[in-house]
Design an enzyme around this catalytic site. Structure first.
Site, PDB file in Angstrom:
ATOM      1  N   LYS A  67      -6.030  -8.896  -3.292  1.00  0.00           N
ATOM      2  CA  LYS A  67      -7.176  -8.649  -4.181  1.00  0.00           C
ATOM      3  C   LYS A  67      -7.964  -9.944  -4.389  1.00  0.00           C
ATOM      4  O   LYS A  67      -9.198  -9.936  -4.423  1.00  0.00           O
ATOM      5  CB  LYS A  67      -6.676  -8.091  -5.516  1.00  0.00           C
ATOM      6  CG  LYS A  67      -6.066  -6.697  -5.370  1.00  0.00           C
ATOM      7  CD  LYS A  67      -5.281  -6.289  -6.590  1.00  0.00           C
ATOM      8  CE  LYS A  67      -4.671  -4.910  -6.405  1.00  0.00           C
ATOM      9  NZ  LYS A  67      -3.650  -4.582  -7.392  1.00  0.00           N
ATOM     10  N   GLU A 124     -14.270  -0.489  -4.362  1.00  0.00           N
ATOM     11  CA  GLU A 124     -14.037  -0.903  -5.759  1.00  0.00           C
ATOM     12  C   GLU A 124     -12.585  -0.685  -6.171  1.00  0.00           C
ATOM     13  O   GLU A 124     -12.000  -1.499  -6.883  1.00  0.00           O
ATOM     14  CB  GLU A 124     -14.982  -0.115  -6.680  1.00  0.00           C
ATOM     15  CG  GLU A 124     -15.043  -0.600  -8.102  1.00  0.00           C
ATOM     16  CD  GLU A 124     -15.644  -2.010  -8.229  1.00  0.00           C
ATOM     17  OE1 GLU A 124     -14.854  -2.923  -8.491  1.00  0.00           O
ATOM     18  OE2 GLU A 124     -16.861  -2.186  -8.068  1.00  0.00           O
ATOM     19  N   ASP A 138       0.215  -8.428  -3.184  1.00  0.00           N
ATOM     20  CA  ASP A 138      -0.844  -7.476  -3.540  1.00  0.00           C
ATOM     21  C   ASP A 138      -1.949  -8.192  -4.340  1.00  0.00           C
ATOM     22  O   ASP A 138      -3.142  -8.017  -4.068  1.00  0.00           O
ATOM     23  CB  ASP A 138      -0.234  -6.325  -4.348  1.00  0.00           C
ATOM     24  CG  ASP A 138      -1.267  -5.318  -4.786  1.00  0.00           C
ATOM     25  OD1 ASP A 138      -1.711  -4.525  -3.948  1.00  0.00           O
ATOM     26  OD2 ASP A 138      -1.668  -5.354  -5.972  1.00  0.00           O
ATOM     27  N   VAL A 145      -3.115   8.216  -5.153  1.00  0.00           N
ATOM     28  CA  VAL A 145      -4.559   8.013  -5.316  1.00  0.00           C
ATOM     29  C   VAL A 145      -5.350   9.229  -4.800  1.00  0.00           C
ATOM     30  O   VAL A 145      -6.314   9.667  -5.438  1.00  0.00           O
ATOM     31  CB  VAL A 145      -5.032   6.714  -4.613  1.00  0.00           C
ATOM     32  CG1 VAL A 145      -6.513   6.484  -4.855  1.00  0.00           C
ATOM     33  CG2 VAL A 145      -4.228   5.516  -5.100  1.00  0.00           C
ATOM     34  N   LYS A 200      -6.305  -2.563  -0.182  1.00  0.00           N
ATOM     35  CA  LYS A 200      -6.571  -4.019  -0.258  1.00  0.00           C
ATOM     36  C   LYS A 200      -5.914  -4.794   0.869  1.00  0.00           C
ATOM     37  O   LYS A 200      -6.463  -5.775   1.358  1.00  0.00           O
ATOM     38  CB  LYS A 200      -6.190  -4.604  -1.622  1.00  0.00           C
ATOM     39  CG  LYS A 200      -4.830  -4.239  -2.179  1.00  0.00           C
ATOM     40  CD  LYS A 200      -4.909  -2.934  -2.925  1.00  0.00           C
ATOM     41  CE  LYS A 200      -3.583  -2.259  -3.058  1.00  0.00           C
ATOM     42  NZ  LYS A 200      -3.200  -2.024  -4.410  1.00  0.00           N
ATOM     43  N   ILE A 204     -11.171  -1.157 -12.935  1.00  0.00           N
ATOM     44  CA  ILE A 204     -12.089  -2.190 -13.448  1.00  0.00           C
ATOM     45  C   ILE A 204     -13.229  -2.376 -12.431  1.00  0.00           C
ATOM     46  O   ILE A 204     -12.967  -2.679 -11.267  1.00  0.00           O
ATOM     47  CB  ILE A 204     -11.360  -3.547 -13.655  1.00  0.00           C
ATOM     48  CG1 ILE A 204     -10.240  -3.399 -14.691  1.00  0.00           C
ATOM     49  CG2 ILE A 204     -12.347  -4.628 -14.085  1.00  0.00           C
ATOM     50  CD1 ILE A 204      -9.449  -4.682 -14.942  1.00  0.00           C
ATOM     51  N   GLY A 228       3.897   5.718  -9.810  1.00  0.00           N
ATOM     52  CA  GLY A 228       2.896   5.603  -8.739  1.00  0.00           C
ATOM     53  C   GLY A 228       2.128   4.294  -8.769  1.00  0.00           C
ATOM     54  O   GLY A 228       1.121   4.149  -8.080  1.00  0.00           O
ATOM     55  N   GLY A 252      -2.408   3.485 -10.859  1.00  0.00           N
ATOM     56  CA  GLY A 252      -2.159   4.851 -11.333  1.00  0.00           C
ATOM     57  C   GLY A 252      -3.147   5.828 -10.732  1.00  0.00           C
ATOM     58  O   GLY A 252      -4.226   5.453 -10.271  1.00  0.00           O
ATOM     59  N   GLU A 293       3.367  -0.380  -4.730  1.00  0.00           N
ATOM     60  CA  GLU A 293       3.083  -0.114  -3.318  1.00  0.00           C
ATOM     61  C   GLU A 293       4.308   0.551  -2.682  1.00  0.00           C
ATOM     62  O   GLU A 293       5.437   0.422  -3.191  1.00  0.00           O
ATOM     63  CB  GLU A 293       2.784  -1.433  -2.592  1.00  0.00           C
ATOM     64  CG  GLU A 293       1.568  -2.163  -3.109  1.00  0.00           C
ATOM     65  CD  GLU A 293       0.283  -1.350  -3.016  1.00  0.00           C
ATOM     66  OE1 GLU A 293      -0.045  -0.871  -1.929  1.00  0.00           O
ATOM     67  OE2 GLU A 293      -0.380  -1.187  -4.047  1.00  0.00           O
TER      68      GLU A 293
HETATM   69  N1  LIG Z   1      -1.146   3.702  -6.436  1.00  0.00           N
HETATM   70  C1  LIG Z   1      -2.069   2.951  -7.019  1.00  0.00           C
HETATM   71  O1  LIG Z   1      -2.121   2.813  -8.263  1.00  0.00           O
HETATM   72  C2  LIG Z   1      -3.089   2.278  -6.200  1.00  0.00           C
HETATM   73  C3  LIG Z   1      -3.045   2.298  -4.822  1.00  0.00           C
HETATM   74  N2  LIG Z   1      -4.006   1.682  -4.083  1.00  0.00           N
HETATM   75  C4  LIG Z   1      -3.999   1.753  -2.643  1.00  0.00           C
HETATM   76  O2  LIG Z   1      -4.321   3.096  -2.266  1.00  0.00           O
HETATM   77  C5  LIG Z   1      -3.675   3.451  -1.051  1.00  0.00           C
HETATM   78  C6  LIG Z   1      -2.845   4.721  -1.266  1.00  0.00           C
HETATM   79  O3  LIG Z   1      -1.871   4.447  -2.232  1.00  0.00           O
HETATM   80  P1  LIG Z   1      -0.982   5.619  -2.873  1.00  0.00           P
HETATM   81  O4  LIG Z   1      -1.778   6.832  -3.064  1.00  0.00           O
HETATM   82  O5  LIG Z   1      -0.325   4.993  -4.042  1.00  0.00           O
HETATM   83  O6  LIG Z   1       0.080   5.847  -1.730  1.00  0.00           O
HETATM   84  P2  LIG Z   1       1.098   7.080  -1.573  1.00  0.00           P
HETATM   85  O7  LIG Z   1       2.306   6.543  -0.920  1.00  0.00           O
HETATM   86  O8  LIG Z   1       1.267   7.774  -2.874  1.00  0.00           O
HETATM   87  O9  LIG Z   1       0.347   8.082  -0.583  1.00  0.00           O
HETATM   88  C7  LIG Z   1       0.078   7.715   0.726  1.00  0.00           C
HETATM   89  C8  LIG Z   1      -0.552   8.874   1.447  1.00  0.00           C
HETATM   90  O10 LIG Z   1      -0.950   8.424   2.731  1.00  0.00           O
HETATM   91  C9  LIG Z   1      -0.571   9.394   3.691  1.00  0.00           C
HETATM   92  N3  LIG Z   1      -0.458   8.738   5.003  1.00  0.00           N
HETATM   93  C10 LIG Z   1       0.296   7.662   5.350  1.00  0.00           C
HETATM   94  N4  LIG Z   1       0.058   7.298   6.625  1.00  0.00           N
HETATM   95  C11 LIG Z   1      -0.864   8.172   7.103  1.00  0.00           C
HETATM   96  C12 LIG Z   1      -1.532   8.329   8.345  1.00  0.00           C
HETATM   97  N5  LIG Z   1      -1.294   7.500   9.374  1.00  0.00           N
HETATM   98  N6  LIG Z   1      -2.423   9.331   8.479  1.00  0.00           N
HETATM   99  C13 LIG Z   1      -2.690  10.169   7.451  1.00  0.00           C
HETATM  100  N7  LIG Z   1      -2.092  10.076   6.234  1.00  0.00           N
HETATM  101  C14 LIG Z   1      -1.198   9.092   6.072  1.00  0.00           C
HETATM  102  C15 LIG Z   1       0.709   9.977   3.167  1.00  0.00           C
HETATM  103  O11 LIG Z   1       0.912  11.229   3.784  1.00  0.00           O
HETATM  104  P3  LIG Z   1       2.099  12.230   3.358  1.00  0.00           P
HETATM  105  O12 LIG Z   1       1.662  12.793   2.026  1.00  0.00           O
HETATM  106  O13 LIG Z   1       2.115  13.233   4.417  1.00  0.00           O
HETATM  107  O14 LIG Z   1       3.328  11.373   3.258  1.00  0.00           O
HETATM  108  C16 LIG Z   1       0.380  10.060   1.665  1.00  0.00           C
HETATM  109  O15 LIG Z   1      -0.310  11.262   1.384  1.00  0.00           O
HETATM  110  C17 LIG Z   1      -2.847   2.227  -0.646  1.00  0.00           C
HETATM  111  O16 LIG Z   1      -3.604   1.435   0.223  1.00  0.00           O
HETATM  112  C18 LIG Z   1      -2.669   1.479  -1.975  1.00  0.00           C
HETATM  113  O17 LIG Z   1      -2.484   0.099  -1.795  1.00  0.00           O
HETATM  114  C19 LIG Z   1      -5.056   1.023  -4.684  1.00  0.00           C
HETATM  115  C20 LIG Z   1      -5.143   0.957  -6.031  1.00  0.00           C
HETATM  116  C21 LIG Z   1      -4.166   1.549  -6.903  1.00  0.00           C
HETATM  117  N1  LIG Z   2       0.476  -1.711  -6.530  1.00  0.00           N
HETATM  118  C1  LIG Z   2      -0.784  -1.997  -7.121  1.00  0.00           C
HETATM  119  C2  LIG Z   2      -1.596  -0.757  -7.193  1.00  0.00           C
HETATM  120  C3  LIG Z   2      -2.989  -1.019  -7.484  1.00  0.00           C
HETATM  121  O1  LIG Z   2      -3.679  -1.788  -6.848  1.00  0.00           O
HETATM  122  C4  LIG Z   2      -0.581  -2.544  -8.508  1.00  0.00           C
HETATM  123  O2  LIG Z   2       0.525  -2.417  -9.033  1.00  0.00           O
HETATM  124  O3  LIG Z   2      -1.518  -3.140  -9.059  1.00  0.00           O
END
Ligand SMILES: NC(=O)C1=CN([C@@H]2O[C@H](COP(=O)(O)OP(=O)(O)OC[C@H]3O[C@@H](n4cnc5c(N)ncnc54)[C@H](OP(=O)(O)O)[C@@H]3O)[C@@H](O)[C@H]2O)C=CC1
Ligand SMILES: N[C@@H](CC=O)C(=O)O
Length: 418
Positions: free
Chosen positions: A199, A123, A195, A17, A99, A130, A181, A296, A184
């Site tokens: 939501k 959001e 999850d 994200v 979430k 959405i 991606g 995504g 979770e």
């Molecule tokens: N993926 C999706 O489609 C969606 C995800 N989300 C939510 O968004 C959030 C992020 O998801 P996503 O991007 O997929 O996760 P990722 O696993 O791809 O990325 C997580 C990131 O968080 C960093 N991180 C973890 N712990 C810490 C910390 N204590 N301090 C600083 N940085 C930290 C990691 O660092 P490093 O790079 O160093 O490992 C990494 O960059 C989650 O809460 C997820 O539920 C919501 C909607 C959709």
């Molecule tokens: N893991 C979640 C990511 C977005 O919220 C999903 O698959 O919907």
């Protein structure tokens, strides 16, 4: 040189994200915002941006006067809560996609927004791109909602689509969801329905003004779906989708997460892969459907960017349904039509069904379809059984005890009139 008229962002997390946000922001012309610093966890990971952007020290963002907004996009809900709390307490507006962190701490975060008078927008936490939360807050502020339900999880929808449309195995489809991606970091949160439940908890606050702890809501995922269940669905022309639902019945809200058989006539039938859909049912506007990518990098990044943009015109949630002080509560005191498949060597408790509409028994598999009191299902513990799978029937028929009493009175009258 940075432009001082821009909103200065401190971003936590540069994974799926976080990178999506960077990409969407760098292609957006209208928004005046720039990323100042990104806090990550692992120093050794190779990054796609220059080194000066990154830090491992959260305080470089949280206590930095050159940062206006904290954007929290990490996969650790406990650390995220500390980050969000500290930011709000220090007067920095926050945008988050987390979430689980929100659902676990919703009421505290609501009160913190009030006491600090600092906005927290999220959001992206519900159904990817959405725009459901702002619509529930603004568009539906005066219409009386009767139900909100739909496909709230992209990974499970992706897995089920792959299994049904392309005959891909559960394991392969899950690992594709991870590679893309969507999943979770702990994918059991997706496949076991947690999850979607987080939501649902957030949506309950913005639909009905209720702050509900995740433990109060029942969730049942997709891991028990067997070839037998899939063949049953295919023979009937159904698909199976994981559905989160909340429905107002008098002063109670029936809510939960369960897989459901979806007929070709349903608007949800064509919602495939990582797409999500939210159906909003209200007294005056009746049925409306919101559809979009639920997971995504870029779709979620665009929802985060939309919140950042909303902050530039001082937008904040007013929790309008909460202000209505309606005397509502979430309760499992309702009836729902379920398909329950089990091993005939291990029969179901005799009183689980209120009414049986259909049943089948063979050597290895048996199922019953009928009306179940939800509280009885939850307390029965049958959902823990390895041989059992539970799917909401194609006609869920969710109704309250009063309607059920009316129905059985009608049935009694019909019998006595014969
Ligand atoms: N993926 C999706 O489609 C969606 C995800 N989300 C939510 O968004 C959030 C992020 O998801 P996503 O991007 O997929 O996760 P990722 O696993 O791809 O990325 C997580 C990131 O968080 C960093 N991180 C973890 N712990 C810490 C910390 N204590 N301090 C600083 N940085 C930290 C990691 O660092 P490093 O790079 O160093 O490992 C990494 O960059 C989650 O809460 C997820 O539920 C919501 C909607 C959709
Ligand atoms: N893991 C979640 C990511 C977005 O919220 C999903 O698959 O919907």
């Amino acid at each position: 040189m940075s432009d001082s008229s821009k909103t200065r962002l401190g971003v936590f997390g540069f994974g799926c994200v976080g990178q999506g946000l960077y990409n969407v922001l760098s292609h957006s012309k209208g928004i005046k915002a720039e990323i100042r610093k990104i806090c990550i966890k692992n120093a050794s990971k190779k990054r796609s941006l220059p080194e000066h952007y990154f830090t491992l020290d959260k305080n470089e963002l949280l206590f930095n006067d050159d940062i206006d907004v904290i954007v929290e996009l990490i996969d650790d809900p406990v650390a995220a809560f500390e980050i969000v709390k500290t930011a709000l307490q220090n007067g920095k507006a926050v945008v988050t996609a987390n979430k689980k962190m929100l659902a676990d701490n919703f009421e505290e975060l609501f009160r913190l927004q009030l006491s600090s008078n600092v906005p927290l927008l999220y959001e992206a936490s519900c159904c990817g791109c959405i725009p459901i939360i702002r619509n529930l807050e603004e568009y539906y502020d005066n219409d009386q909602l009767s139900a909100v339900e739909g496909v709230f999880n992209g990974s499970t929808n992706y897995i089920l689509t792959k299994m049904f449309r392309e005959n891909v195995s559960f394991e392969t489809a899950l690992s594709e969801a991870q590679v893309n991606g969507f999943a979770e970091s702990d994918p059991s949160l997706d496949i076991d329905g947690y999850d979607a439940k987080y939501k649902l908890g957030i949506i309950l606050a913005h639909s009905f003004g209720l702050f509900v702890k995740p433990g109060q809501l029942f969730n049942y995922g997709i891991t028990h779906i067997s070839d037998f269940d899939a063949n049953y669905a295919k023979e009937k022309g159904y698909k199976i989708k994981l559905i989160a639902f909340c429905r107002k019945i008098g002063n109670t809200i029936a809510a939960g997460v369960l897989p459901r058989f979806i007929t070709p006539e349903s608007k949800l039938f064509g919602i495939d892969y990582e797409y999500n859909a939210v159906m909003v049912e209200s007294i005056f506007s009746e049925y409306q459907y919101f559809v979009g990518k639920g997971a995504g990098s870029n779709p979620t990044g665009s929802a985060v960017l939309s919140d950042i943009s909303a902050l530039t015109y001082n937008y904040k949630y007013e929790y309008k349904k909460y202000q209505l002080h309606e005397n509502l509560q979430v309760s499992n005191d309702f009836f729902i039509n379920l398909y329950i498949r089990y091993n005939p060597a291990n029969p179901l408790p005799p009183d689980i069904f209120e009414e049986v509409h259909e049943q089948y028994v063979s050597h290895n598999n048996a199922y019953m379809i009928g009306s179940v009191h939800f509280d009885r299902l939850v307390n029965s513990g049958i959902w823990e059984r390895e041989d059992v799978n539970i799917i909401t029937a194609a006609e869920p028929g969710i109704h309250g005890a009063a309607a059920a009493a009316g129905k059985s009175q009608e049935a009694e009258l019909a019998i006595s009139n014969k």
